[in-house]
Design a protein around this motif. Structure first.
Motif, PDB file in Angstrom:
ATOM      1  N   PHE A   1       0.840  -1.204   0.000  1.00 22.70           N
ATOM      2  CA  PHE A   1       0.000   0.000   0.000  1.00 22.70           C
ATOM      3  C   PHE A   1       0.874   1.253   0.000  1.00 22.70           C
ATOM      4  N   ALA A   2       1.911   1.256   0.846  1.00 21.08           N
ATOM      5  CA  ALA A   2       2.815   2.411   0.893  1.00 21.08           C
ATOM      6  C   ALA A   2       3.519   2.601  -0.447  1.00 21.08           C
ATOM      7  N   GLU A   3       3.937   1.503  -1.072  1.00 18.00           N
ATOM      8  CA  GLU A   3       4.609   1.599  -2.370  1.00 18.00           C
ATOM      9  C   GLU A   3       3.671   2.143  -3.445  1.00 18.00           C
ATOM     10  N   HIS A   4       2.398   1.708  -3.428  1.00 16.58           N
ATOM     11  CA  HIS A   4       1.452   2.194  -4.434  1.00 16.58           C
ATOM     12  C   HIS A   4       1.183   3.685  -4.225  1.00 16.58           C
ATOM     13  N   TYR A   5       1.032   4.085  -2.970  1.00 16.53           N
ATOM     14  CA  TYR A   5       0.845   5.512  -2.685  1.00 16.53           C
ATOM     15  C   TYR A   5       2.043   6.313  -3.201  1.00 16.53           C
ATOM     16  N   ALA A   6       3.249   5.845  -2.917  1.00 19.06           N
ATOM     17  CA  ALA A   6       4.449   6.566  -3.361  1.00 19.06           C
ATOM     18  C   ALA A   6       4.510   6.635  -4.880  1.00 19.06           C
ATOM     19  N   ARG A   7       4.093   5.570  -5.546  1.00 23.14           N
ATOM     20  CA  ARG A   7       4.144   5.536  -7.010  1.00 23.14           C
ATOM     21  C   ARG A   7       3.190   6.558  -7.624  1.00 23.14           C
ATOM     22  N   VAL A   8       1.977   6.675  -7.087  1.00 25.69           N
ATOM     23  CA  VAL A   8       0.998   7.587  -7.693  1.00 25.69           C
ATOM     24  C   VAL A   8       1.169   9.023  -7.211  1.00 25.69           C
ATOM     25  N   SER A   9       1.795   9.221  -6.063  1.00 24.08           N
ATOM     26  CA  SER A   9       1.943  10.569  -5.508  1.00 24.08           C
ATOM     27  C   SER A   9       3.323  11.166  -5.743  1.00 24.08           C
ATOM     28  N   GLY A  10       4.329  10.310  -5.958  1.00 23.67           N
ATOM     29  CA  GLY A  10       5.698  10.785  -6.062  1.00 23.67           C
ATOM     30  C   GLY A  10       6.334  11.125  -4.732  1.00 23.67           C
ATOM     31  N   ALA A  11       5.714  10.702  -3.626  1.00 20.36           N
ATOM     32  CA  ALA A  11       6.191  11.061  -2.291  1.00 20.36           C
ATOM     33  C   ALA A  11       7.464  10.303  -1.924  1.00 20.36           C
ATOM     34  N   ASP A  12       8.277  10.932  -1.108  1.00 21.02           N
ATOM     35  CA  ASP A  12       9.485  10.334  -0.535  1.00 21.02           C
ATOM     36  C   ASP A  12       9.091   9.685   0.791  1.00 21.02           C
ATOM     37  N   LEU A  13       9.304   8.384   0.912  1.00 22.66           N
ATOM     38  CA  LEU A  13       8.896   7.671   2.121  1.00 22.66           C
ATOM     39  C   LEU A  13      10.052   7.443   3.091  1.00 22.66           C
ATOM     40  N   THR A  14      11.120   8.244   2.957  1.00 25.03           N
ATOM     41  CA  THR A  14      12.171   8.217   3.968  1.00 25.03           C
ATOM     42  C   THR A  14      11.551   8.550   5.330  1.00 25.03           C
ATOM     43  N   ASP A  15      11.987   7.852   6.362  1.00 25.13           N
ATOM     44  CA  ASP A  15      11.474   8.055   7.729  1.00 25.13           C
ATOM     45  C   ASP A  15      10.041   7.562   7.903  1.00 25.13           C
ATOM     46  N   LEU A  16       9.566   6.671   7.009  1.00 32.23           N
ATOM     47  CA  LEU A  16       8.201   6.158   7.171  1.00 32.23           C
ATOM     48  C   LEU A  16       8.006   5.496   8.538  1.00 32.23           C
ATOM     49  N   ASP A  17       9.046   4.835   9.066  1.00 32.37           N
ATOM     50  CA  ASP A  17       8.913   4.197  10.388  1.00 32.37           C
ATOM     51  C   ASP A  17       8.530   5.211  11.462  1.00 32.37           C
ATOM     52  N   PHE A  18       9.096   6.422  11.374  1.00 32.28           N
ATOM     53  CA  PHE A  18       8.723   7.461  12.337  1.00 32.28           C
ATOM     54  C   PHE A  18       7.235   7.756  12.249  1.00 32.28           C
ATOM     55  N   TYR A  19       6.722   7.860  11.029  1.00 31.97           N
ATOM     56  CA  TYR A  19       5.320   8.241  10.856  1.00 31.97           C
ATOM     57  C   TYR A  19       4.373   7.124  11.283  1.00 31.97           C
ATOM     58  N   VAL A  20       4.793   5.877  11.105  1.00 33.70           N
ATOM     59  CA  VAL A  20       3.991   4.763  11.611  1.00 33.70           C
ATOM     60  C   VAL A  20       3.987   4.788  13.139  1.00 33.70           C
ATOM     61  N   ALA A  21       5.146   5.073  13.732  1.00 32.82           N
ATOM     62  CA  ALA A  21       5.211   5.201  15.193  1.00 32.82           C
ATOM     63  C   ALA A  21       4.317   6.334  15.678  1.00 32.82           C
ATOM     64  N   PHE A  22       4.385   7.476  14.988  1.00 31.81           N
ATOM     65  CA  PHE A  22       3.529   8.597  15.360  1.00 31.81           C
ATOM     66  C   PHE A  22       2.058   8.237  15.192  1.00 31.81           C
ATOM     67  N   GLY A  23       1.720   7.468  14.149  1.00 29.92           N
ATOM     68  CA  GLY A  23       0.336   7.037  13.969  1.00 29.92           C
ATOM     69  C   GLY A  23      -0.154   6.217  15.147  1.00 29.92           C
ATOM     70  N   ASN A  24       0.680   5.294  15.634  1.00 33.95           N
ATOM     71  CA  ASN A  24       0.309   4.506  16.808  1.00 33.95           C
ATOM     72  C   ASN A  24       0.177   5.389  18.050  1.00 33.95           C
ATOM     73  N   PHE A  25       1.080   6.351  18.195  1.00 39.51           N
ATOM     74  CA  PHE A  25       1.026   7.305  19.308  1.00 39.51           C
ATOM     75  C   PHE A  25      -0.287   8.095  19.284  1.00 39.51           C
ATOM     76  N   LYS A  26      -0.600   8.654  18.128  1.00 39.49           N
ATOM     77  CA  LYS A  26      -1.828   9.455  17.986  1.00 39.49           C
ATOM     78  C   LYS A  26      -3.063   8.604  18.256  1.00 39.49           C
ATOM     79  N   LEU A  27      -3.074   7.398  17.702  1.00 42.35           N
ATOM     80  CA  LEU A  27      -4.231   6.532  17.901  1.00 42.35           C
ATOM     81  C   LEU A  27      -4.375   6.125  19.365  1.00 42.35           C
ATOM     82  N   ALA A  28      -3.248   5.931  20.049  1.00 37.00           N
ATOM     83  CA  ALA A  28      -3.317   5.609  21.475  1.00 37.00           C
ATOM     84  C   ALA A  28      -3.995   6.726  22.266  1.00 37.00           C
TER      85      ALA A  28
END
Length: 344
Positions: free
Chosen positions: A275-302
């Motif tokens: 899913f992340a790869e498909h998003y990056a392919r269609v958006s052109g986004a740089d997914l460097t530091d994606l682990d940080f954002y997944v961690a932040f997602g868990n933090f926010k959801l908590a």
């Protein structure tokens, strides 16, 4: 007519004065008690409408802002992002006890459970790809051109997010969890330096969309809903939270968290990496530091889940399924630590 969160007689009078073109309201039913805002179907002589209002108790500052939701769906109505038709906004709390807005009813379903949804592997793959593509469309909106140039403060977005959700935790928490404090400190030390801001949904997941399904046809995302946490900021924060909700096959721990359903376990669905790869392919986004954002997602959801748990403890939730939510908070915090460790 008695429905929690609705003063029927006052709502009827307000609609007669403000949306008379739909005719007299004839009925109301709760679509979703939600773990956040409440959503109702309003029957009228002309067509069904949907009403959104804040929860009945424990409303945190800046949360559950109906004006914010109203503003963003109004701005996006003529863009490539599918949203419901904005109908009317009411800021007078004397009508039903809180601000609310009306939007057009969209023919589609909030897809959550494998048991309730029949998808072929091809349909499942198409739906998960389309979900990534719609997220990319949200992030591609020229927010200044649609009148959302002052919708948020993009500079320093992630630092402010950590501060904001830390404040929400302080207001919501029902117990002491030392691992939360350690997590907040680790996230602060790892703040990335990111690219230009985009419009964010703020809580993007499959069951915050309405999907039209038909046998033998490609699934269609008819509308993105629940924009209460939308703002301007780092688009990868949206992606990280989406991945936090996602369930991959074999992740029994994630399956124990009663949020967002298990539809992504359907054969054919992209897994989190795909899913992340498909998003990056269609958006052109740089997914460097994606682990940080997944961690932040868990933090926010908590933090969000702790707020839901607090409302449940106060007897202020509407609907079922809240009694086990609080147990998810330590699990989400632990998953955030593992993401920062590079262990997913």
């Amino acid at each position: 007519m008695s429905t929690p969160g609705i003063n029927w007689s006052r709502l009827v009078a307000w609609m007669a004065a403000n949306v008379a073109e739909v005719g007299e309201p004839t009925g109301v039913s709760l679509i979703s008690g939600g773990r956040s805002n409440l959503t109702y179907r309003i029957e009228t002589q002309a067509r069904p409408l949907v009403l959104r209002r804040p929860p009945l108790g424990h409303v945190l500052p800046t949360a559950h802002d109906m004006r914010r939701e109203w503003r963003v769906i109004s701005a996006l109505a003529e863009t490539e992002v599918p949203v419901p038709e904005p109908v009317a906004l009411c800021t007078d709390e004397d009508v039903i006890g809180a601000p609310f807005y009306l939007m057009g009813h969209v023919e589609g379903a909030a897809v959550r459970s494998r048991d309730e949804t029949e998808l072929s592997p091809s349909q499942a793959r198409t739906l998960s790809e389309r979900l990534a593509e719609v997220l990319a469309a949200v992030h591609a909106v020229d927010y200044g051109a649609v009148g959302l140039g002052d919708f948020g403060r993009p500079d320093g977005y992630m630092a402010r997010q950590l501060e904001r959700w830390g404040q929400q935790w302080t207001r919501s928490k029902t117990r002491e969890l030392p691992e939360y404090d350690r997590l907040a400190a680790r996230l602060l030390r790892r703040l990335p330096d990111r690219s230009p801001a985009t419009l964010l949904h703020g809580d993007y997941r499959l069951d915050n969309t309405l999907v039209r399904l038909a046998p033998g046809a490609d699934p269609e995302i008819r509308a993105v809903v629940d924009w209460e946490m939308s703002t301007l900021g780092d688009p990868i924060a949206d992606l990280g939270l989406t991945l936090t909700y996602w369930q991959d096959p074999g992740d029994a721990e994630r399956s124990s968290i009663p949020l967002a359903g298990d539809i992504t376990l359907t054969p054919g669905f992209l897994d989190t990496g795909e899913f992340a790869e498909h998003y990056a392919r269609v958006s052109g986004a740089d997914l460097t530091d994606l682990d940080f954002y997944v961690a932040f997602g868990n933090f926010k959801l908590a933090v969000i889940v702790e707020g839901i748990h607090a409302r449940f403890m106060q007897g202020k939730t509407v609907g079922e399924g809240f009694e086990h939510v609080g147990a998810s908070v330590p699990t989400l915090i632990a998953r955030a630590h593992r993401a920062l460790d590079g262990r997913g």
